[in-house]
Scaffold this motif. Structure first.
Motif: not given
Length: 371
Positions: A348-365
């Protein structure tokens, strides 16, 4: 104020319709300078002509009177209340004399298993800190009475103009605030609900009264929602947020809610130690009262908050020498008293870490891709 609004959402902001625009705002109550159509306008300390909350109210009423009825309008009001120095209007300075900050939830609780900044306050708080935060709490309430007046006058004005039922009104704030939670006297800047969650009430066409929706809404959603109301094709706008018009008024729009979102903050500190608290050393800031520091350079964090029908979790990583992590289950622990990072399934921690990385690097859509 809730009696003048018809919808309550869970997380964030200010509006009406679009084309003519008036925007005023400052963080002082007297002795400030405004830019009015690019021209400097200085104000003094006369309540009748200079008290900023009332000045914003009066100019907004004039704006509505002078607007062209043929055109839609957008009116954004940013009063100083309830920011420091908490200067209430003269008629409200004796109100709430017996009010104290609520003593529930995490008030004056030990910041156990939390980032070091939450472990440094004296616990329990000394009487001087309690008196300070109670005074600040009362003064903030006093300043908001003028905001009450603002809302009432504007709603009545729109009603008298026969525009109330045609206008969307958003009422919100720019950040949360704590008064004694985890023995931190007063401030914001922390990752917990009391600092990141803000009021949002909306009324307007297509919105049924007396609803409270639980899906999260963010401050980055305000602009696309306002554009959506104005008729803009959102596919042509490159923004990270998403319109929440479909949540408020499903009869007008189709849309989906987000199951998770990003919370982040970059800590602030002073390169030298605070002269009044020299033993604390450099890198800290907002060390008051009683040398309790509310911020630091390494109070820099990023969190992913999962809020859906199954989970209400928060996972946070600090950019510090410890790479400190805090995890909370807000279903069982709404006041975030227990950091459960050592109890959670590593997957669960790994999944949330990956989700966090995605949100920090996203732009727009890509920020609206909720998979």
């Amino acid at each position: 104020l809730s009696h003048t609004f018809s919808l309550s959402l869970t997380l964030s902001y200010s509006l009406s319709s679009a084309s003519c625009t008036l925007q005023v705002g400052n963080s002082q109550y007297y002795n400030y300078t405004l830019s009015v159509n690019g021209k400097e306008q200085k104000h003094g300390d006369s309540y009748e002509s200079d008290y900023l909350t009332d000045l914003i109210t009066n100019r907004s009423l004039h704006f509505l009177e002078d607007r062209s009825p043929q055109h839609p309008f957008f009116l954004m009001l940013s009063p100083p209340a309830p920011h420091s120095p908490w200067t209430a209007a003269p008629q409200y300075q004796k109100e709430f004399s017996d009010v104290k900050a609520p003593r529930d939830g995490s008030f004056d609780k030990l910041g156990k298993d939390k980032h070091w900044l939450l472990r440094q306050p004296v616990n329990p708080m000394p009487e001087s800190s309690l008196n300070y935060l109670d005074s600040a709490y009362r003064k903030r309430w006093q300043t908001l009475l003028s905001v009450d007046d603002m809302v009432e006058l504007l709603v009545k004005k729109l009603d008298s103009m026969k525009e109330l039922d045609n206008t969307y009104i958003f009422y919100t704030s720019d950040n949360g605030y704590h008064t004694g939670q985890f023995s931190l006297p007063i401030d914001k800047r922390q990752l917990y609900e009391f600092d990141i969650r803000v009021p949002l009430m909306v009324r307007g066409p297509g919105i049924k009264p007396n609803q409270m929706l639980q899906a999260p809404v963010l401050n980055i959603d305000l602009a696309p929602t306002i554009l959506d109301i104005s008729g803009t094709n959102l596919s042509s706008v490159n923004v990270d947020g998403q319109s929440f018009l479909s949540q408020m008024a499903p009869s007008l729009r189709n849309g989906t809610t987000r199951p998770f979102f990003l919370v982040e903050y970059t800590g602030e500190g002073h390169p030298t130690s605070d002269p009044s608290c020299p033993k604390l050393g450099p890198g800290l800031s907002e060390c008051f009262p009683d040398c309790v520091c509310e911020d630091a350079f390494n109070n820099t964090y990023a969190c992913v908050r999962t809020l859906n029908g199954q989970n209400n979790l928060q996972y946070c990583e600090f950019a510090d020498s410890e790479s400190f992590v805090e995890v909370y289950n807000l279903t069982s622990d709404p006041h975030q008293l227990e950091n459960i990072v050592k109890k959670v399934d590593p997957a669960v921690l790994q999944a949330m870490n990956q989700r966090l990385i995605k949100l920090q690097s996203c732009q727009g859509a890509s920020c609206r891709d909720n998979k």
